[in-house]
Design a protein around this motif. Structure first.
Motif, PDB file in Angstrom:
ATOM      1  N   ALA A  53     -21.591 -56.683  20.311  1.00 23.17           N
ATOM      2  CA  ALA A  53     -20.539 -56.112  19.463  1.00 23.17           C
ATOM      3  C   ALA A  53     -20.925 -54.765  18.876  1.00 23.17           C
ATOM      4  O   ALA A  53     -20.067 -54.061  18.338  1.00 23.17           O
ATOM      5  CB  ALA A  53     -20.202 -57.072  18.334  1.00 23.17           C
ATOM      6  N   VAL A  54     -22.213 -54.400  18.951  1.00 16.85           N
ATOM      7  CA  VAL A  54     -22.681 -53.204  18.263  1.00 16.85           C
ATOM      8  C   VAL A  54     -23.317 -52.216  19.235  1.00 16.85           C
ATOM      9  O   VAL A  54     -23.700 -52.576  20.349  1.00 16.85           O
ATOM     10  CB  VAL A  54     -23.691 -53.562  17.148  1.00 16.85           C
ATOM     11  N   TYR A  58     -29.237 -45.042  17.364  1.00 14.20           N
ATOM     12  CA  TYR A  58     -30.571 -44.471  17.185  1.00 14.20           C
ATOM     13  C   TYR A  58     -31.467 -45.667  16.896  1.00 14.20           C
ATOM     14  O   TYR A  58     -30.985 -46.678  16.381  1.00 14.20           O
ATOM     15  CB  TYR A  58     -30.573 -43.478  16.011  1.00 14.20           C
ATOM     16  N   PRO A  59     -32.741 -45.618  17.237  1.00 17.10           N
ATOM     17  CA  PRO A  59     -33.590 -46.779  16.959  1.00 17.10           C
ATOM     18  C   PRO A  59     -33.446 -47.304  15.528  1.00 17.10           C
ATOM     19  O   PRO A  59     -33.637 -46.567  14.563  1.00 17.10           O
ATOM     20  CB  PRO A  59     -35.004 -46.243  17.227  1.00 17.10           C
ATOM     21  N   GLN A  60     -33.035 -48.574  15.420  1.00 18.32           N
ATOM     22  CA  GLN A  60     -32.896 -49.279  14.146  1.00 18.32           C
ATOM     23  C   GLN A  60     -31.641 -48.889  13.356  1.00 18.32           C
ATOM     24  O   GLN A  60     -31.485 -49.282  12.191  1.00 18.32           O
ATOM     25  CB  GLN A  60     -34.134 -49.110  13.272  1.00 18.32           C
ATOM     26  N   ILE A  61     -30.724 -48.126  13.956  1.00 15.98           N
ATOM     27  CA  ILE A  61     -29.444 -47.799  13.338  1.00 15.98           C
ATOM     28  C   ILE A  61     -28.341 -48.238  14.296  1.00 15.98           C
ATOM     29  O   ILE A  61     -28.345 -47.856  15.467  1.00 15.98           O
ATOM     30  CB  ILE A  61     -29.301 -46.296  13.035  1.00 15.98           C
ATOM     31  N   TYR A  62     -27.386 -49.017  13.770  1.00 11.82           N
ATOM     32  CA  TYR A  62     -26.344 -49.600  14.614  1.00 11.82           C
ATOM     33  C   TYR A  62     -24.966 -49.274  14.042  1.00 11.82           C
ATOM     34  O   TYR A  62     -24.810 -49.071  12.836  1.00 11.82           O
ATOM     35  CB  TYR A  62     -26.516 -51.123  14.690  1.00 11.82           C
ATOM     36  N   SER A  63     -23.980 -49.237  14.917  1.00 11.90           N
ATOM     37  CA  SER A  63     -22.620 -48.952  14.469  1.00 11.90           C
ATOM     38  C   SER A  63     -21.628 -49.737  15.315  1.00 11.90           C
ATOM     39  O   SER A  63     -21.889 -50.037  16.484  1.00 11.90           O
ATOM     40  CB  SER A  63     -22.325 -47.452  14.565  1.00 11.90           C
ATOM     41  N   TRP A  64     -20.489 -50.067  14.705  1.00 12.92           N
ATOM     42  CA  TRP A  64     -19.413 -50.735  15.433  1.00 12.92           C
ATOM     43  C   TRP A  64     -18.148 -50.706  14.586  1.00 12.92           C
ATOM     44  O   TRP A  64     -18.197 -50.507  13.386  1.00 12.92           O
ATOM     45  CB  TRP A  64     -19.788 -52.182  15.764  1.00 12.92           C
ATOM     46  N   ASN A 169     -22.951 -49.938   5.660  1.00 13.02           N
ATOM     47  CA  ASN A 169     -22.165 -48.833   5.106  1.00 13.02           C
ATOM     48  C   ASN A 169     -20.881 -48.726   5.925  1.00 13.02           C
ATOM     49  O   ASN A 169     -20.920 -48.364   7.098  1.00 13.02           O
ATOM     50  CB  ASN A 169     -22.992 -47.540   5.188  1.00 13.02           C
ATOM     51  N   ILE A 170     -19.742 -49.062   5.304  1.00 14.60           N
ATOM     52  CA  ILE A 170     -18.465 -49.128   6.017  1.00 14.60           C
ATOM     53  C   ILE A 170     -17.528 -48.047   5.497  1.00 14.60           C
ATOM     54  O   ILE A 170     -17.192 -48.015   4.310  1.00 14.60           O
ATOM     55  CB  ILE A 170     -17.808 -50.511   5.842  1.00 14.60           C
ATOM     56  N   CYS A 171     -17.105 -47.170   6.372  1.00 20.84           N
ATOM     57  CA  CYS A 171     -16.155 -46.123   5.998  1.00 20.84           C
ATOM     58  C   CYS A 171     -14.747 -46.713   6.013  1.00 20.84           C
ATOM     59  O   CYS A 171     -14.280 -47.214   7.036  1.00 20.84           O
ATOM     60  CB  CYS A 171     -16.252 -44.947   6.969  1.00 20.84           C
ATOM     61  N   LEU A 172     -14.060 -46.646   4.873  1.00 20.22           N
ATOM     62  CA  LEU A 172     -12.693 -47.141   4.775  1.00 20.22           C
ATOM     63  C   LEU A 172     -11.672 -46.036   5.020  1.00 20.22           C
ATOM     64  O   LEU A 172     -10.555 -46.303   5.442  1.00 20.22           O
ATOM     65  CB  LEU A 172     -12.466 -47.763   3.393  1.00 20.22           C
ATOM     66  N   GLY A 173     -12.000 -44.808   4.752  1.00 23.83           N
ATOM     67  CA  GLY A 173     -11.101 -43.671   4.927  1.00 23.83           C
ATOM     68  C   GLY A 173     -11.355 -42.687   3.794  1.00 23.83           C
ATOM     69  O   GLY A 173     -12.324 -42.830   3.063  1.00 23.83           O
ATOM     70  N   ASN A 174     -10.573 -41.680   3.599  1.00 24.43           N
ATOM     71  CA  ASN A 174      -9.312 -41.378   4.265  1.00 24.43           C
ATOM     72  C   ASN A 174      -9.552 -40.248   5.259  1.00 24.43           C
ATOM     73  O   ASN A 174     -10.495 -40.312   6.034  1.00 24.43           O
ATOM     74  CB  ASN A 174      -8.262 -40.961   3.233  1.00 24.43           C
ATOM     75  N   PRO A 208     -13.517 -44.040  10.020  1.00 29.47           N
ATOM     76  CA  PRO A 208     -12.822 -45.085   9.274  1.00 29.47           C
ATOM     77  C   PRO A 208     -12.772 -46.396  10.065  1.00 29.47           C
ATOM     78  O   PRO A 208     -12.496 -46.413  11.259  1.00 29.47           O
ATOM     79  CB  PRO A 208     -11.420 -44.502   9.067  1.00 29.47           C
ATOM     80  N   GLY A 209     -13.061 -47.496   9.350  1.00 30.01           N
ATOM     81  CA  GLY A 209     -13.062 -48.814   9.973  1.00 30.01           C
ATOM     82  C   GLY A 209     -14.362 -49.191  10.634  1.00 30.01           C
ATOM     83  O   GLY A 209     -14.526 -50.325  11.090  1.00 30.01           O
ATOM     84  N   HIS A 210     -15.325 -48.266  10.690  1.00 31.86           N
ATOM     85  CA  HIS A 210     -16.592 -48.502  11.370  1.00 31.86           C
ATOM     86  C   HIS A 210     -17.725 -48.729  10.360  1.00 31.86           C
ATOM     87  O   HIS A 210     -17.762 -48.115   9.299  1.00 31.86           O
ATOM     88  CB  HIS A 210     -16.958 -47.324  12.275  1.00 31.86           C
ATOM     89  N   ALA A 211     -18.653 -49.603  10.744  1.00 29.39           N
ATOM     90  CA  ALA A 211     -19.835 -49.894   9.942  1.00 29.39           C
ATOM     91  C   ALA A 211     -21.047 -49.185  10.516  1.00 29.39           C
ATOM     92  O   ALA A 211     -21.168 -49.021  11.737  1.00 29.39           O
ATOM     93  CB  ALA A 211     -20.093 -51.396   9.912  1.00 29.39           C
ATOM     94  N   ILE A 212     -21.935 -48.756   9.633  1.00 24.67           N
ATOM     95  CA  ILE A 212     -23.257 -48.266  10.012  1.00 24.67           C
ATOM     96  C   ILE A 212     -24.265 -49.203   9.369  1.00 24.67           C
ATOM     97  O   ILE A 212     -24.254 -49.410   8.156  1.00 24.67           O
ATOM     98  CB  ILE A 212     -23.483 -46.820   9.543  1.00 24.67           C
ATOM     99  N   LEU A 213     -25.118 -49.800  10.193  1.00 25.78           N
ATOM    100  CA  LEU A 213     -26.092 -50.789   9.746  1.00 25.78           C
ATOM    101  C   LEU A 213     -27.488 -50.203   9.855  1.00 25.78           C
ATOM    102  O   LEU A 213     -27.859 -49.666  10.906  1.00 25.78           O
ATOM    103  CB  LEU A 213     -25.979 -52.044  10.621  1.00 25.78           C
ATOM    104  N   HIS A 214     -28.262 -50.304   8.770  1.00 25.66           N
ATOM    105  CA  HIS A 214     -29.623 -49.775   8.802  1.00 25.66           C
ATOM    106  C   HIS A 214     -30.501 -50.513   7.803  1.00 25.66           C
ATOM    107  O   HIS A 214     -30.019 -51.224   6.909  1.00 25.66           O
ATOM    108  CB  HIS A 214     -29.639 -48.267   8.521  1.00 25.66           C
ATOM    109  N   ARG A 215     -31.796 -50.361   7.949  1.00 29.51           N
ATOM    110  CA  ARG A 215     -32.736 -50.923   6.982  1.00 29.51           C
ATOM    111  C   ARG A 215     -32.552 -50.235   5.631  1.00 29.51           C
ATOM    112  O   ARG A 215     -32.260 -49.038   5.575  1.00 29.51           O
ATOM    113  CB  ARG A 215     -34.178 -50.678   7.450  1.00 29.51           C
ATOM    114  N   GLY A 216     -32.788 -50.993   4.574  1.00 31.20           N
ATOM    115  CA  GLY A 216     -32.708 -50.376   3.257  1.00 31.20           C
ATOM    116  C   GLY A 216     -33.732 -49.276   3.066  1.00 31.20           C
ATOM    117  O   GLY A 216     -33.498 -48.319   2.322  1.00 31.20           O
ATOM    118  N   LYS A 217     -34.867 -49.395   3.747  1.00 27.97           N
ATOM    119  CA  LYS A 217     -35.936 -48.403   3.600  1.00 27.97           C
ATOM    120  C   LYS A 217     -35.866 -47.298   4.651  1.00 27.97           C
ATOM    121  O   LYS A 217     -36.822 -46.549   4.829  1.00 27.97           O
ATOM    122  CB  LYS A 217     -37.301 -49.105   3.671  1.00 27.97           C
TER     123      LYS A 217
END
Length: 257
Positions: A53-54, A58-64, A169-174, A208-217
């Motif tokens: 789904a994702v 970039y290494p250790q950074i995911y988006s979908w 981190n999810i962008c909602l818009g606008n 918009p509508g997409h998530a960016i997933l990453h480590r907190g550090k």
């Protein structure tokens, strides 16, 4: 209403909100899979590999794509409604963190449980695979909030790490121009002030509508927004088990090595 300065005033604030705030869209407060993008929902529900789904951008950074446009628009409307209600009732709402001046803490007006379901059922299957060494399989609580960027509000955010094990981190818009996320290397507490290596630097554009997933550090900053307005939903996801870990030396996952 008095300022939120301690736990007592915070509890008073939350109690007042719970008793008096009338949501604009009540359905948002109960997690519903219809709010998820079709592509994301189908992968997770079919119990196939959640990584299908994702995209690892970039290494250790995911988006979908995570949410439908309709959900994003109605969620923004709910946040605006709460903000307007606070102003009308002379309530100084709690800011999302120590760095952002605009936004709301979503748990303060009833959205914690809904977003906890999102984390447990739909985020944790991914993080358990990609971040096992930092508690990705044992996420059990979160701090969720919105942030807002515009020329007349916060324009950017300085280089920092998050107070989380994993960040969504999810962008909602606008509509907006600029405001990309800059990443500059994963660092442990011992090495956070070291300079980024050239190969670690990457800029990620919000959609918009997409998530960016990453480590907190994974150190990052928000670049200047040039026009329009951007509103994001942030989930700082934590593992009670991982939070107990006390680093005594630089770990293998630190990018300073």
């Amino acid at each position: 209403m008095s300022k939120i300065t301690d736990s007592q005033s915070y509890q008073k604030y939350v109690s007042f909100v719970k008793q008096n705030y009338q949501p604009l869209h009540t359905y948002l407060y109960n997690f519903d899979t219809k709010n998820l993008s079709k592509s994301f929902y189908e992968v997770i529900e079919k119990n196939t590999n959640p990584l299908d789904a994702v995209t690892e951008i970039y290494p250790q950074i995911y988006s979908w794509e995570i949410f439908t446009p309709e959900f994003c628009n109605q969620f923004i409307a709910e946040v605006r409604h709460f903000d307007k209600w606070c102003r009308k009732n002379s309530i100084e709402k709690r800011l999302p963190n120590s760095m952002n001046n605009y936004g709301v803490v979503l748990g303060d007006f009833g959205l914690y449980d809904c977003l906890n379901q999102l984390m447990i059922k739909y985020i944790k299957p991914i993080t358990s695979i990609v971040y096992p060494e930092i508690g990705g399989a044992t996420l059990d609580y979160h701090h969720s909030f919105t942030v807002e960027y515009a020329v007349e509000k916060d324009v950017s955010l300085d280089f920092h790490v998050d107070a989380s094990d994993v960040t969504v981190n999810i962008c909602l818009g606008n509509e907006f121009e600029g405001g990309d996320l800059y990443f500059g290397g994963i660092r442990c507490a011992f090495c956070q002030e070291t300079s980024p290596k050239k190969a670690e630097e990457i800029y990620v554009r919000h959609q918009p509508g997409h998530a960016i997933l990453h480590r907190g550090k994974h150190r990052h900053s928000a670049q200047d927004i040039k026009s329009g307005e951007r509103l994001n939903m942030i989930l700082w996801c934590m593992s009670s088990e991982n939070q107990k870990t006390q680093l005594i030396e630089c770990p293998d996952w630190c990018g300073s090595k």
